[in-house]
Motif scaffolding. Sequence first.
Motif, PDB file in Angstrom:
ATOM      1  N   ILE A   1      32.830 -26.497  -2.503  1.00 26.87           N
ATOM      2  CA  ILE A   1      34.126 -26.903  -1.970  1.00 26.87           C
ATOM      3  C   ILE A   1      35.266 -26.057  -2.535  1.00 26.87           C
ATOM      4  N   SER A   2      35.042 -25.367  -3.648  1.00 19.66           N
ATOM      5  CA  SER A   2      36.097 -24.526  -4.234  1.00 19.66           C
ATOM      6  C   SER A   2      36.588 -23.483  -3.241  1.00 19.66           C
ATOM      7  N   TYR A   3      35.675 -22.928  -2.450  1.00 17.10           N
ATOM      8  CA  TYR A   3      36.069 -21.885  -1.497  1.00 17.10           C
ATOM      9  C   TYR A   3      37.037 -22.435  -0.450  1.00 17.10           C
ATOM     10  N   ALA A   4      36.830 -23.672  -0.051  1.00 19.19           N
ATOM     11  CA  ALA A   4      37.727 -24.271   0.940  1.00 19.19           C
ATOM     12  C   ALA A   4      39.147 -24.372   0.400  1.00 19.19           C
ATOM     13  N   PHE A   5      39.294 -24.781  -0.851  1.00 25.21           N
ATOM     14  CA  PHE A   5      40.633 -24.917  -1.430  1.00 25.21           C
ATOM     15  C   PHE A   5      41.294 -23.549  -1.632  1.00 25.21           C
TER      16      PHE A   5
END
Length: 514
Positions: free
Chosen positions: A231-235
């Motif tokens: 999910i880090s990539y989404a943020f």
Amino acid sequence: MFVNFLLFICGGQCNVMMMIFEERIWVLFKHKWQQTLTYWSVFFSFGLCIAFLGPTILDLRCQTQSTLQQITWVFFSQQFLLLIGSCLGGLLKRTLLFSLTALSLSTLLISLVFAFIPLCNNVVMLAVAMAIAGTAMGVIDTIANLRLVKLYQKDSAVFLQVLHFFIGMGALVSPLVADPFLADDNCVKNGTENSSSNLHHLRSSLAGKGTVLHNVSHYNLHTQGTVTTNISYAFWIMALINLPVPVAVCVLMYRERMLPCFSYSPRLLEPDPRASKTPTESIPADTDQDHRDMFNCCNRSNLQGHPPSFFILHGLGGAVLFITDGIIGSYAGFVYTYAVSSPLSMHHKTAGCLPSVFWASITAGRLAAIYLSYRYTAVKLLSVSLGGVVIVECMLLMLHSSTVFLFLGTCLLGLCISTVFPCMLALTEDILDYKGCATTVLVTSASTGEMVLQVLVGSVINSQGSYSFPLSGMIAAFIGFSFFLLFLYCRHVYRNYHTEEHKSTREAVTQGSS
């Protein structure tokens, strides 16, 4: 630049709209296009922050290795600080320089928060980050609404509808960005049987705006083990998407000679006293003479200069938005819970579409209201909208066992309630002659209602069962419509007071001249 990109996106719509609108609206927009597009873009940032937390909350739970009961308090920290930020925005609106500085810092903070969230390894750090984002959202909410009202005054209704349409745009973008990076199973592995079979069901129950603890208190997922989430990539992607917005605000400050290197240059918004009058002189000047500090509205001299109806209008306008924004927040947060419960007992994947249908209908309603707000007065639009909310809520209660009507009613409710906030804001400021205090009061009341009604409705559903969900909505709709009727009566009293005051002033002038 970002504003040019927005011009390109809106170009087709603007050409159609300007064929419908009279030339005066087009002249107003051309004169203030950069400011207007900048204010619209900051509401895109607002929309990004509204919608991302629900779909990503399970992955953030894994990242922080916390329980669902702990992680859902992040919702509260965001909503509570949004309320505080709305009040803070009322203090920072005093001058254009303060307003634009606050907007640039707030939108930059949102990008920084998006970039920082992947580094939060415990729920306290995440709650603090979301509290900062909530404060920035509140500042944006108050200032952007105020500046547009101040910029266009009696013509602000059309532009406010577009402003709130951009919330929907941002709210649609952030879930789309996050979706490819969401975990397909339980993202905390501890070698035992996981609960992946319930993951989609649980994720949908958290997809509403500001969902609170009652939706998830009976779930218990692992907190210890190996964390597997992307999910880090989404943020980080959302941080990059939002980054052009503070740049656009800084470009506007550069053009208005508000950056330090231009502090001694004349501002572009200040009219040149040597310039000859032009046909556009009727365009409202962007000065701050009529917009006072939030607390200056309560000075004794100001209190003595207005009748009681002046202050009652503030309160009733805020009460209407307290109820309607509360309905939006509670409906988006609990319609899924209601749909999967008896007697509807819908499949969780089908029920998970309801919050998206609701937000899509709100976005579509605000797009349609861009034209409707030009064709019809705010009073007519509000009467139809609030009356429609009452009718739809009554129908949802009477047909509480109909799955088909739940989808239809969700769509109709979103269409009806979508125009209430911008129309109420434009109408109240117009009645009160743009004194500058109404916007802060209304935005703060709306934020308070959104937070309070979610808690109340969630508590009622938890104690009385799912049937209380449409009943609560119907009661709130009737209360909101009653407040609106009182608002119209108070508006009539306030107008009569001014009519009598003007008559007495003219008679005194006539007697003095004779």
